[in-house]
Design a protein around this motif. Structure first.
Motif, PDB file in Angstrom:
ATOM      1  N   LEU A  48      58.525  61.279 112.323  1.00 30.25           N
ATOM      2  CA  LEU A  48      57.523  60.475 113.015  1.00 30.25           C
ATOM      3  C   LEU A  48      58.031  59.071 113.312  1.00 30.25           C
ATOM      4  O   LEU A  48      57.800  58.535 114.399  1.00 30.25           O
ATOM      5  CB  LEU A  48      56.240  60.390 112.188  1.00 30.25           C
ATOM      6  CG  LEU A  48      55.497  61.724 112.030  1.00 30.25           C
ATOM      7  CD1 LEU A  48      54.279  61.529 111.137  1.00 30.25           C
ATOM      8  CD2 LEU A  48      55.098  62.274 113.370  1.00 30.25           C
ATOM      9  N   LEU A  49      58.761  58.473 112.376  1.00 30.54           N
ATOM     10  CA  LEU A  49      59.334  57.159 112.618  1.00 30.54           C
ATOM     11  C   LEU A  49      60.424  57.233 113.680  1.00 30.54           C
ATOM     12  O   LEU A  49      60.556  56.325 114.508  1.00 30.54           O
ATOM     13  CB  LEU A  49      59.885  56.565 111.327  1.00 30.54           C
ATOM     14  CG  LEU A  49      60.454  55.158 111.419  1.00 30.54           C
ATOM     15  CD1 LEU A  49      59.382  54.179 111.876  1.00 30.54           C
ATOM     16  CD2 LEU A  49      61.021  54.720 110.093  1.00 30.54           C
ATOM     17  N   ASP A  52      58.758  57.212 116.947  1.00 29.43           N
ATOM     18  CA  ASP A  52      58.254  55.874 117.236  1.00 29.43           C
ATOM     19  C   ASP A  52      59.379  54.935 117.673  1.00 29.43           C
ATOM     20  O   ASP A  52      59.181  54.081 118.519  1.00 29.43           O
ATOM     21  CB  ASP A  52      57.545  55.283 116.025  1.00 29.43           C
ATOM     22  CG  ASP A  52      56.198  55.942 115.762  1.00 29.43           C
ATOM     23  OD1 ASP A  52      55.661  56.569 116.695  1.00 29.43           O
ATOM     24  OD2 ASP A  52      55.707  55.849 114.621  1.00 29.43           O
ATOM     25  N   LEU A  53      60.568  55.096 117.086  1.00 27.24           N
ATOM     26  CA  LEU A  53      61.696  54.239 117.443  1.00 27.24           C
ATOM     27  C   LEU A  53      62.251  54.558 118.823  1.00 27.24           C
ATOM     28  O   LEU A  53      62.846  53.690 119.462  1.00 27.24           O
ATOM     29  CB  LEU A  53      62.802  54.362 116.400  1.00 27.24           C
ATOM     30  CG  LEU A  53      62.494  53.806 115.012  1.00 27.24           C
ATOM     31  CD1 LEU A  53      63.642  54.116 114.062  1.00 27.24           C
ATOM     32  CD2 LEU A  53      62.239  52.324 115.072  1.00 27.24           C
TER      33      LEU A  53
END
Length: 54
Positions: A48-49, A52-53
């Motif tokens: 998920l990160l 997002d990145l």
């Protein structure tokens, strides 16, 4: 669409199907080189990160 247009142009200009391999190779080279690092980042920081990145 761009990949098809480039391959068609090379085929029209050269008349040879063997001249298409450099075009296809150059098109997929970034995926082959950067893809494993993207998988490493997704594995280390979490999916998920990583989304997002990007």
């Amino acid at each position: 669409m761009q990949a098809v247009a480039q391959a068609w142009l090379v085929l029209q200009l050269s008349g040879s199907g063997t001249a298409l391999w450099p075009v296809v190779g150059v098109q997929f080279l970034p995926v082959l080189l950067i893809g494993p690092y993207g998988g490493l980042v997704a594995c280390c920081v979490g999916p998920l990160l990583a989304v997002d990145l990007s």
